[in-house]
Design an enzyme around this catalytic site. Structure first.
Site, PDB file in Angstrom:
ATOM      1  CG  ASP A   1      33.427   2.706  20.263  1.00 20.63           C
ATOM      2  OD1 ASP A   1      33.846   3.602  21.012  1.00 20.63           O
ATOM      3  OD2 ASP A   1      33.648   2.674  19.040  1.00 20.63           O
ATOM      4  CG  MET A   2      26.903   0.511  24.658  1.00 17.03           C
ATOM      5  SD  MET A   2      27.439  -1.028  25.455  1.00 17.03           S
ATOM      6  CE  MET A   2      27.773  -0.461  27.123  1.00 17.03           C
TER       7      MET A   2
ATOM      8  NE  ARG B   1      33.354   7.896  23.632  1.00 15.25           N
ATOM      9  CZ  ARG B   1      33.869   6.963  22.821  1.00 15.25           C
ATOM     10  NH1 ARG B   1      33.082   6.124  22.175  1.00 15.25           N
ATOM     11  NH2 ARG B   1      35.167   6.851  22.686  1.00 15.25           N
TER      12      ARG B   1
ATOM     13  N   GLY C   1      23.302   7.673  21.516  1.00 19.55           N
ATOM     14  CA  GLY C   1      23.052   6.307  21.033  1.00 19.55           C
ATOM     15  C   GLY C   1      22.770   6.338  19.549  1.00 19.55           C
ATOM     16  CB  ALA C   2      24.867   5.570  16.797  1.00 20.18           C
TER      17      ALA C   2
HETATM   18  C1  LIG Z   1      33.050  10.872  20.409  1.00 14.67           C
HETATM   19  C2  LIG Z   1      31.803  10.105  20.130  1.00 14.67           C
HETATM   20  C3  LIG Z   1      31.764   8.762  20.366  1.00 14.67           C
HETATM   21  C4  LIG Z   1      30.592   8.040  20.157  1.00 14.67           C
HETATM   22  N1  LIG Z   1      30.545   6.709  20.503  1.00 14.67           N
HETATM   23  C5  LIG Z   1      29.368   6.046  20.395  1.00 14.67           C
HETATM   24  C6  LIG Z   1      29.223   4.713  20.868  1.00 14.67           C
HETATM   25  O1  LIG Z   1      30.158   4.089  21.400  1.00 14.67           O
HETATM   26  N2  LIG Z   1      28.008   4.120  20.730  1.00 14.67           N
HETATM   27  C7  LIG Z   1      26.927   4.770  20.153  1.00 14.67           C
HETATM   28  O2  LIG Z   1      25.830   4.191  20.084  1.00 14.67           O
HETATM   29  N3  LIG Z   1      27.058   6.016  19.680  1.00 14.67           N
HETATM   30  C8  LIG Z   1      28.235   6.671  19.777  1.00 14.67           C
HETATM   31  N4  LIG Z   1      28.318   7.961  19.318  1.00 14.67           N
HETATM   32  C9  LIG Z   1      27.235   8.521  18.472  1.00 14.67           C
HETATM   33  C10 LIG Z   1      26.138   9.142  19.304  1.00 14.67           C
HETATM   34  O3  LIG Z   1      25.438   8.152  20.009  1.00 14.67           O
HETATM   35  C11 LIG Z   1      25.154   9.910  18.400  1.00 14.67           C
HETATM   36  O4  LIG Z   1      24.577   9.017  17.503  1.00 14.67           O
HETATM   37  C12 LIG Z   1      25.778  11.050  17.623  1.00 14.67           C
HETATM   38  O5  LIG Z   1      26.770  11.711  18.361  1.00 14.67           O
HETATM   39  C13 LIG Z   1      24.701  12.081  17.256  1.00 14.67           C
HETATM   40  O6  LIG Z   1      24.119  12.615  18.420  1.00 14.67           O
HETATM   41  P1  LIG Z   1      24.405  14.120  18.914  1.00 14.67           P
HETATM   42  O7  LIG Z   1      24.524  14.063  20.384  1.00 14.67           O
HETATM   43  O8  LIG Z   1      25.586  14.649  18.225  1.00 14.67           O
HETATM   44  O9  LIG Z   1      23.085  14.908  18.612  1.00 14.67           O
HETATM   45  P2  LIG Z   1      22.108  15.037  17.384  1.00 14.67           P
HETATM   46  O10 LIG Z   1      20.813  15.369  18.006  1.00 14.67           O
HETATM   47  O11 LIG Z   1      22.182  13.874  16.456  1.00 14.67           O
HETATM   48  O12 LIG Z   1      22.709  16.283  16.591  1.00 14.67           O
HETATM   49  C14 LIG Z   1      22.788  17.588  17.130  1.00 14.67           C
HETATM   50  C15 LIG Z   1      23.403  18.545  16.120  1.00 14.67           C
HETATM   51  O13 LIG Z   1      24.745  18.167  15.794  1.00 14.67           O
HETATM   52  C16 LIG Z   1      25.019  18.390  14.418  1.00 14.67           C
HETATM   53  N5  LIG Z   1      25.290  17.100  13.735  1.00 14.67           N
HETATM   54  C17 LIG Z   1      24.938  15.886  14.205  1.00 14.67           C
HETATM   55  N6  LIG Z   1      25.325  14.903  13.348  1.00 14.67           N
HETATM   56  C18 LIG Z   1      25.922  15.515  12.319  1.00 14.67           C
HETATM   57  C19 LIG Z   1      26.532  15.039  11.128  1.00 14.67           C
HETATM   58  N7  LIG Z   1      26.590  13.727  10.835  1.00 14.67           N
HETATM   59  N8  LIG Z   1      27.068  15.949  10.282  1.00 14.67           N
HETATM   60  C20 LIG Z   1      27.015  17.264  10.584  1.00 14.67           C
HETATM   61  N9  LIG Z   1      26.451  17.762  11.716  1.00 14.67           N
HETATM   62  C21 LIG Z   1      25.907  16.925  12.555  1.00 14.67           C
HETATM   63  C22 LIG Z   1      23.808  19.093  13.891  1.00 14.67           C
HETATM   64  O14 LIG Z   1      23.987  20.479  14.070  1.00 14.67           O
HETATM   65  C23 LIG Z   1      22.712  18.602  14.796  1.00 14.67           C
HETATM   66  O15 LIG Z   1      21.588  19.460  14.830  1.00 14.67           O
HETATM   67  C24 LIG Z   1      29.462   8.704  19.595  1.00 14.67           C
HETATM   68  C25 LIG Z   1      29.504  10.069  19.346  1.00 14.67           C
HETATM   69  C26 LIG Z   1      30.638  10.782  19.623  1.00 14.67           C
HETATM   70  C27 LIG Z   1      30.628  12.242  19.380  1.00 14.67           C
END
Ligand SMILES: Cc1cc2nc3c(=O)[nH]c(=O)nc-3n(C[C@H](O)[C@H](O)[C@H](O)COP(=O)(O)OP(=O)(O)OC[C@H]3O[C@@H](n4cnc5c(N)ncnc54)[C@H](O)[C@@H]3O)c2cc1C
Length: 311
Positions: free
Chosen positions: A137-138, A187, A191-192
């Site tokens: 993970d990052m 992957r 970014g979270a």
């Molecule tokens: C498999 C996986 C691994 C990941 N690993 C990392 C990592 O190693 N490091 C890191 O920094 N981040 C990681 N992330 C998190 C990522 O960076 C985002 O913060 C997160 O996925 C939200 O971005 P999004 O692309 O889904 O789009 P967003 O723009 O946040 O959301 C788009 C749409 O998705 C739906 N949605 C989003 N979140 C939710 C929720 N909580 N509940 C219900 N519906 C929702 C909604 O319909 C929303 O409009 C990971 C995410 C996934 C899916």
């Protein structure tokens, strides 16, 4: 609602709030919707159910930012135990593990890099023995160089080890180019973490544009892209780009988090896409939960209600 993102991400690093919130039983409301349980057994059972639905899985033993060597070792032991269980249950062809280096020692003063590398090696070896893989993970941008350097070291012995790149960072398009080579599992996520302006795009549209640029690099490249997003637009664009670059399903995959858009996960798997669900488990769910709430502050009211109703 967007205004809540920053305070929620700041709270995700607060020890005091963590202690308060973590007294809530894991079964309560919102936590349960994102985390199937605390034990290896519950994680393996959740994996079994997802695999029956033709989904792949990556499991994350929750924990991060540890400054305690014994806790880092306990995390390594938990992964080794999990990998054995997956193998015994015949699930290791469909399930791999995701590891946060800060949970296995990266944040330890002076010896962090070395400790995390040694511990990651142990997990990679256990994964290899079980017939599966590890993805690193990052975490926040202060760890990116160290994580990518540990990845390079690990890939000498375990070339199947996956990386994660975050589209919100300015550097990521270049990192995608460097990692889009044969055999390289990457992957791509948005970014979270809360990141400063000098290293990261702040505007959602800019982050999305960067995501698409990175998708193009990865899908046009020679590696194995893992498209991690719940965003319907990004999923659609990724599908079109995959066709444009002549990628057959199985030469890339989609990834989503456990409990988020489960119907969409099954829809994509049903139309022949490879779909992997990220399943977090364990007692250290606080930081993970706060990042999910920051992405979707609409869920905050459910969360507050479940806190108030705690026994
Ligand atoms: C498999 C996986 C691994 C990941 N690993 C990392 C990592 O190693 N490091 C890191 O920094 N981040 C990681 N992330 C998190 C990522 O960076 C985002 O913060 C997160 O996925 C939200 O971005 P999004 O692309 O889904 O789009 P967003 O723009 O946040 O959301 C788009 C749409 O998705 C739906 N949605 C989003 N979140 C939710 C929720 N909580 N509940 C219900 N519906 C929702 C909604 O319909 C929303 O409009 C990971 C995410 C996934 C899916």
């Amino acid at each position: 609602m967007a205004l809540l993102r920053e305070p929620l991400l700041l709270l995700s690093r607060s020890g005091t709030v963590k202690r308060l919130v973590s007294t809530m039983p894991v079964s309560a409301g919102i936590v349960k919707s994102y985390v199937p349980g605390e034990s290896t057994r519950t994680a393996v059972e959740a994996t079994g159910r997802l695999v029956e639905d033709h989904l792949k899985v990556t499991l994350d033993f929750l924990g991060e930012d540890t400054l305690d060597v014994e806790q880092a070792e306990a995390t390594v032991a938990a992964y080794v135990d999990l990998l054995k269980e997956l193998s015994v249950e015949g699930l290791s062809r469909s399930a791999e593990v995701s590891v946060k280096l800060s949970a296995i020692g990266q944040a330890l003063p002076d010896v962090g890099h070395k400790t995390a590398l040694e511990n990651a090696r142990t997990i990679c070896r256990a994964a290899r023995n079980a017939g599966t893989t590890v993805t690193l993970d990052m975490e926040d941008h202060t760890t990116t160089d160290s994580t990518l350097s540990i990845l390079r070291e690990l890939r000498k012995d375990f070339p199947e080890t996956g990386a994660v790149l975050q589209a919100m960072l300015h550097r990521t398009e270049a990192d995608c180019r460097a990692l889009a080579h044969e055999g390289s599992r990457v992957r791509l996520c948005k970014g979270a973490y809360l990141e400063p302006e000098d290293v990261a795009f702040q505007d959602r549209l800019e982050i999305d544009k960067s995501y698409v640029r990175c998708l193009k690099v990865l899908l046009a490249g020679e590696g194995y892209p893992m498209i991690a997003t719940h965003d319907p637009r990004m999923v659609e664009i990724a599908g079109s780009l995959a066709s444009r670059f002549g990628r057959a399903p199985g030469t890339y995959e989609f990834q989503m988090l456990y409990g988020i858009r489960p119907e969409e996960q099954r829809r994509l798997a049903g139309k022949g896409e490879r779909m992997r669900v990220y399943v977090p488990y364990g007692t250290e769910w606080y930081g993970y939960l706060m990042r999910r709430l920051a992405e979707r502050p609409q869920n905050l009211s459910f969360f507050v209600r479940s806190l108030i109703s705690k026994k």
